[in-house]
Motif scaffolding. Structure first.
Motif, PDB file in Angstrom:
ATOM      1  N   LEU A  63     -11.972  47.634  70.202  1.00 54.96           N
ATOM      2  CA  LEU A  63     -10.571  47.889  70.536  1.00 54.96           C
ATOM      3  C   LEU A  63     -10.275  47.720  72.023  1.00 54.96           C
ATOM      4  O   LEU A  63      -9.149  47.957  72.459  1.00 54.96           O
ATOM      5  CB  LEU A  63     -10.180  49.311  70.091  1.00 54.96           C
ATOM      6  N   HIS A  64     -11.303  47.327  72.784  1.00 53.60           N
ATOM      7  CA  HIS A  64     -11.150  47.121  74.229  1.00 53.60           C
ATOM      8  C   HIS A  64     -10.661  48.396  74.921  1.00 53.60           C
ATOM      9  O   HIS A  64      -9.714  48.389  75.713  1.00 53.60           O
ATOM     10  CB  HIS A  64     -10.186  45.957  74.518  1.00 53.60           C
ATOM     11  N   LEU A  65     -11.345  49.497  74.584  1.00 53.09           N
ATOM     12  CA  LEU A  65     -11.041  50.786  75.179  1.00 53.09           C
ATOM     13  C   LEU A  65     -12.305  51.337  75.827  1.00 53.09           C
ATOM     14  O   LEU A  65     -13.413  50.846  75.589  1.00 53.09           O
ATOM     15  CB  LEU A  65     -10.563  51.774  74.102  1.00 53.09           C
ATOM     16  N   SER A  66     -12.147  52.367  76.621  1.00 49.05           N
ATOM     17  CA  SER A  66     -13.320  53.049  77.159  1.00 49.05           C
ATOM     18  C   SER A  66     -13.853  54.013  76.114  1.00 49.05           C
ATOM     19  O   SER A  66     -13.088  54.527  75.281  1.00 49.05           O
ATOM     20  CB  SER A  66     -12.964  53.821  78.427  1.00 49.05           C
ATOM     21  N   LEU A 111     -12.191  52.392  61.855  1.00 53.06           N
ATOM     22  CA  LEU A 111     -13.513  51.975  62.328  1.00 53.06           C
ATOM     23  C   LEU A 111     -14.543  53.083  62.150  1.00 53.06           C
ATOM     24  O   LEU A 111     -15.721  52.808  61.914  1.00 53.06           O
ATOM     25  CB  LEU A 111     -13.426  51.542  63.797  1.00 53.06           C
ATOM     26  N   VAL A 112     -14.109  54.331  62.249  1.00 51.53           N
ATOM     27  CA  VAL A 112     -15.014  55.456  61.982  1.00 51.53           C
ATOM     28  C   VAL A 112     -15.492  55.391  60.528  1.00 51.53           C
ATOM     29  O   VAL A 112     -16.671  55.581  60.235  1.00 51.53           O
ATOM     30  CB  VAL A 112     -14.325  56.808  62.254  1.00 51.53           C
ATOM     31  N   THR A 113     -14.572  55.085  59.598  1.00 48.90           N
ATOM     32  CA  THR A 113     -14.951  55.010  58.181  1.00 48.90           C
ATOM     33  C   THR A 113     -15.914  53.854  57.916  1.00 48.90           C
ATOM     34  O   THR A 113     -16.646  53.867  56.939  1.00 48.90           O
ATOM     35  CB  THR A 113     -13.715  54.830  57.277  1.00 48.90           C
ATOM     36  N   GLU A 114     -15.905  52.855  58.783  1.00 47.68           N
ATOM     37  CA  GLU A 114     -16.816  51.717  58.638  1.00 47.68           C
ATOM     38  C   GLU A 114     -18.175  51.994  59.251  1.00 47.68           C
ATOM     39  O   GLU A 114     -19.048  51.123  59.288  1.00 47.68           O
ATOM     40  CB  GLU A 114     -16.186  50.470  59.263  1.00 47.68           C
ATOM     41  N   GLY A 115     -18.354  53.213  59.770  1.00 48.72           N
ATOM     42  CA  GLY A 115     -19.641  53.593  60.330  1.00 48.72           C
ATOM     43  C   GLY A 115     -19.858  53.170  61.766  1.00 48.72           C
ATOM     44  O   GLY A 115     -20.978  53.236  62.270  1.00 48.72           O
ATOM     45  N   LYS A 116     -18.780  52.727  62.442  1.00 50.45           N
ATOM     46  CA  LYS A 116     -18.925  52.281  63.827  1.00 50.45           C
ATOM     47  C   LYS A 116     -19.155  53.471  64.764  1.00 50.45           C
ATOM     48  O   LYS A 116     -18.592  54.545  64.571  1.00 50.45           O
ATOM     49  CB  LYS A 116     -17.661  51.528  64.271  1.00 50.45           C
ATOM     50  N   THR A 117     -19.986  53.262  65.771  1.00 52.10           N
ATOM     51  CA  THR A 117     -20.212  54.287  66.787  1.00 52.10           C
ATOM     52  C   THR A 117     -19.071  54.266  67.796  1.00 52.10           C
ATOM     53  O   THR A 117     -18.253  53.332  67.826  1.00 52.10           O
ATOM     54  CB  THR A 117     -21.529  54.040  67.524  1.00 52.10           C
ATOM     55  N   THR A 118     -19.042  55.286  68.654  1.00 52.81           N
ATOM     56  CA  THR A 118     -18.019  55.325  69.708  1.00 52.81           C
ATOM     57  C   THR A 118     -18.078  54.077  70.573  1.00 52.81           C
ATOM     58  O   THR A 118     -17.045  53.474  70.898  1.00 52.81           O
ATOM     59  CB  THR A 118     -18.218  56.582  70.584  1.00 52.81           C
ATOM     60  N   THR A 119     -19.288  53.663  70.930  1.00 53.32           N
ATOM     61  CA  THR A 119     -19.443  52.458  71.762  1.00 53.32           C
ATOM     62  C   THR A 119     -18.932  51.225  71.034  1.00 53.32           C
ATOM     63  O   THR A 119     -18.229  50.389  71.617  1.00 53.32           O
ATOM     64  CB  THR A 119     -20.922  52.268  72.147  1.00 53.32           C
TER      65      THR A 119
END
Length: 213
Positions: free
Chosen positions: A177-180, A163-171
């Protein structure tokens, strides 16, 4: 286009007037852009940057007076907060990896579609690392000189990495992924420690080199 409410200043550094006009036309009227400035040489742009601020630089790799790879490093040294996106016809994997190492937030080939181009700008300005589709394919190919054995990542770390490689932010990653957000940041920090890197661009580069993507 991008989520921040503050307006952005964009600089285009390319020695081909037709490319500059094409980018101006593409971005004209985009909400959130307060100004666009164009330069046909690295020297002219660096002189301007010494007196002004650019939020985003669209940087060609091949300039008449400068190597874009080195110029990227100079830009980040002078203005660390400026986002640099390489925009080039050069499709060599080594160049892509080098400019990421030098601080760029992404790499687009000039044959990218208008929609793809705007999406990459949005990703980069929101803190992600942006690649056009063809660049992603180039990076996915194994390199000839892989220097290290693949590191061991957990299943969850691999999900976060993708997801990082897809440019997604931490939020965004946390929501998907249903994580904090704290858990996502912990996974990101653990991966950077394992791969001995300092930021998202280096993380992606190391992951590609070690065949983790």
């Amino acid at each position: 286009m991008w989520k921040q409410t503050t307006e952005r200043t964009i600089a285009i550094v390319d020695d081909h007037p037709v490319v500059i006009e094409g980018l101006r036309t593409l971005l004209h009227g985009t909400p959130g852009i307060s100004g666009m400035h164009a330069f046909t040489s690295g020297g002219a742009f660096m002189a301007w940057l010494g007196r002004n601020h650019a939020d985003l630089v669209l940087l060609d790799i091949m300039l008449p007076d400068a190597n874009g790879l080195d110029l990227c490093k100079d830009i980040k040294r002078m203005s660390p907060e400026t986002v640099v996106l390489a925009v080039s016809n050069q499709a060599e994997r080594s160049m892509i990896l080098q400019i990421l190492q030098n601080g760029a937030s992404g790499y687009l080939l000039k044959n990218a579609s208008a929609a793809e181009f705007k999406k990459c700008l949005d990703e980069a300005l929101n803190g992600g690392v942006a690649f056009s589709r063809e660049v992603r394919e180039i990076l996915a190919r194994p390199g000839r000189d892989e220097l290290r054995a693949p590191a061991t990542l957990t299943r969850r770390e691999k999900q976060v990495l993708q997801l990082v490689t897809e440019g997604k932010t931490t939020t965004g990653i946390a929501q998907e992924l249903h994580l904090s957000p704290l858990t996502v940041e912990t996974h990101r920090r653990n991966m950077m420690q394992k791969l001995e890197v300092k930021n998202a661009a280096e993380l992606i580069m190391a992951a590609v080199q070690r065949k983790l993507l």
